[in-house]
Design an enzyme around this catalytic site. Sequence first.
Site, PDB file in Angstrom:
ATOM      1  N   HIS A 101       0.848  -1.191   0.000  1.00  0.00           N
ATOM      2  CA  HIS A 101       0.000   0.000   0.000  1.00  0.00           C
ATOM      3  C   HIS A 101       0.887   1.246   0.000  1.00  0.00           C
ATOM      4  O   HIS A 101       1.939   1.262   0.651  1.00  0.00           O
ATOM      5  CB  HIS A 101      -0.906   0.031   1.230  1.00  0.00           C
ATOM      6  CG  HIS A 101      -1.682  -1.230   1.444  1.00  0.00           C
ATOM      7  ND1 HIS A 101      -2.604  -1.708   0.546  1.00  0.00           N
ATOM      8  CD2 HIS A 101      -1.648  -2.123   2.459  1.00  0.00           C
ATOM      9  CE1 HIS A 101      -3.118  -2.839   1.002  1.00  0.00           C
ATOM     10  NE2 HIS A 101      -2.551  -3.112   2.161  1.00  0.00           N
ATOM     11  N   GLU A 119      -1.496  -0.231   8.286  1.00  0.00           N
ATOM     12  CA  GLU A 119      -2.397  -1.159   8.970  1.00  0.00           C
ATOM     13  C   GLU A 119      -1.624  -2.031   9.956  1.00  0.00           C
ATOM     14  O   GLU A 119      -0.391  -1.972  10.038  1.00  0.00           O
ATOM     15  CB  GLU A 119      -3.125  -2.042   7.952  1.00  0.00           C
ATOM     16  CG  GLU A 119      -2.217  -2.843   7.046  1.00  0.00           C
ATOM     17  CD  GLU A 119      -2.954  -3.500   5.883  1.00  0.00           C
ATOM     18  OE1 GLU A 119      -4.187  -3.397   5.810  1.00  0.00           O
ATOM     19  OE2 GLU A 119      -2.284  -4.115   5.053  1.00  0.00           O
ATOM     20  N   HIS A 177       3.553  -7.390   1.926  1.00  0.00           N
ATOM     21  CA  HIS A 177       2.950  -8.345   2.843  1.00  0.00           C
ATOM     22  C   HIS A 177       1.971  -9.259   2.125  1.00  0.00           C
ATOM     23  O   HIS A 177       1.517  -8.963   1.011  1.00  0.00           O
ATOM     24  CB  HIS A 177       2.229  -7.618   3.976  1.00  0.00           C
ATOM     25  CG  HIS A 177       1.146  -6.698   3.489  1.00  0.00           C
ATOM     26  ND1 HIS A 177       1.393  -5.391   3.134  1.00  0.00           N
ATOM     27  CD2 HIS A 177      -0.182  -6.889   3.291  1.00  0.00           C
ATOM     28  CE1 HIS A 177       0.267  -4.810   2.742  1.00  0.00           C
ATOM     29  NE2 HIS A 177      -0.713  -5.705   2.834  1.00  0.00           N
ATOM     30  N   ARG A 197      -1.399  -4.824  -6.192  1.00  0.00           N
ATOM     31  CA  ARG A 197      -1.127  -6.263  -6.257  1.00  0.00           C
ATOM     32  C   ARG A 197       0.233  -6.479  -6.912  1.00  0.00           C
ATOM     33  O   ARG A 197       0.460  -6.120  -8.057  1.00  0.00           O
ATOM     34  CB  ARG A 197      -2.229  -6.967  -7.055  1.00  0.00           C
ATOM     35  CG  ARG A 197      -2.185  -8.486  -6.958  1.00  0.00           C
ATOM     36  CD  ARG A 197      -3.310  -9.137  -7.780  1.00  0.00           C
ATOM     37  NE  ARG A 197      -4.610  -8.682  -7.322  1.00  0.00           N
ATOM     38  CZ  ARG A 197      -5.436  -7.940  -8.052  1.00  0.00           C
ATOM     39  NH1 ARG A 197      -5.102  -7.565  -9.278  1.00  0.00           N
ATOM     40  NH2 ARG A 197      -6.610  -7.569  -7.568  1.00  0.00           N
TER      41      ARG A 197
END
Length: 324
Positions: A101, A119, A177, A197
């Site tokens: 991200h 996150e 991740h 992605r």
Amino acid sequence: MKPIKFEPLLKSILWGGDKIIPFKGLDIKMPTVGESWEISGVKGNVSIIADGEYKGRSLNDLVEELKDKLIGKANYKRFGTEFPLLIKFIDARQPLSIQVHPTDEIAKKQGKGDKGKTEMWYVMESDPDAKLRSGLKTQLTPDEYAAKVEDGTITDALCEYNVKNGDVFFLPAGRIHSIGAGCFIAEIQQTSDVTYRIYDFKRKDKNGNERELHTELAKEAIDFTVYPEYRTLYSPKKNEPVELVTCNYFTTSVYDLTESMTADYSELDSFVIYICLEGSANICNEEGEDTTIMAGETILIPASTQEIYIKPSEKGVKFLETYV
């Protein structure tokens, strides 16, 4: 205001499993539930209040009406009427794609809005062989990364972890991740759905097509720094909060209680969220308004609340506390 509960937004996803419905104690049948969005202000996926005086209202409507009384003065100044956190439970029966991200700055630069995504994951009771990937173990240049994506060896450069209940991973924007098969996770993140992605194991859909990769966008978004450890190390304790993560977007602690305690929020200029992982407890505010929280439930405590009294059940309670 008493703590607020929301209707879960259940996502039937191809890679999803069968853990979320029983964990939440829901009497419904759905195939392959991959995610339960517990609290969300994401457009098109906004949480609806489940009970009380605001039942049926959306979270975004409530933020617009109550403003700083709900989310805090500093948060309202910073985020406006957009609720700043997205809370999920994730059950992966199959491995998810390898992702990254962007930061806020890179997302804005690349035309993806003004918010990236930082996150964290808290691992719950997962399969015995569950694994996930977080961070680089090999130093790469951006071009070397792109070459490894092309030849299918990008996984060789990533750290892979066997995981168990209580493991924590902080994922700042820019960290590669991937959630592996068998993982059951509570996720706390910025209110953003920007995902690049990187690699999807060359899987094909029913039409024989591979999903789109975002190699060039990701190349600019990845933090290529190699760190010695990506799992968050902490010492579990009973009957007191243990801080797990603190960053510019949220602070999260875990509580494992067998005794009653009072949480003083009089100096905190923020809403507070409890994500119940195990057991149950009675939650009461200073006005004597109470609610019960059980495993699989998430509640929002308004910023106007000064104090919360927590009385665990005989079997105790474990929950995550997070705020901005």
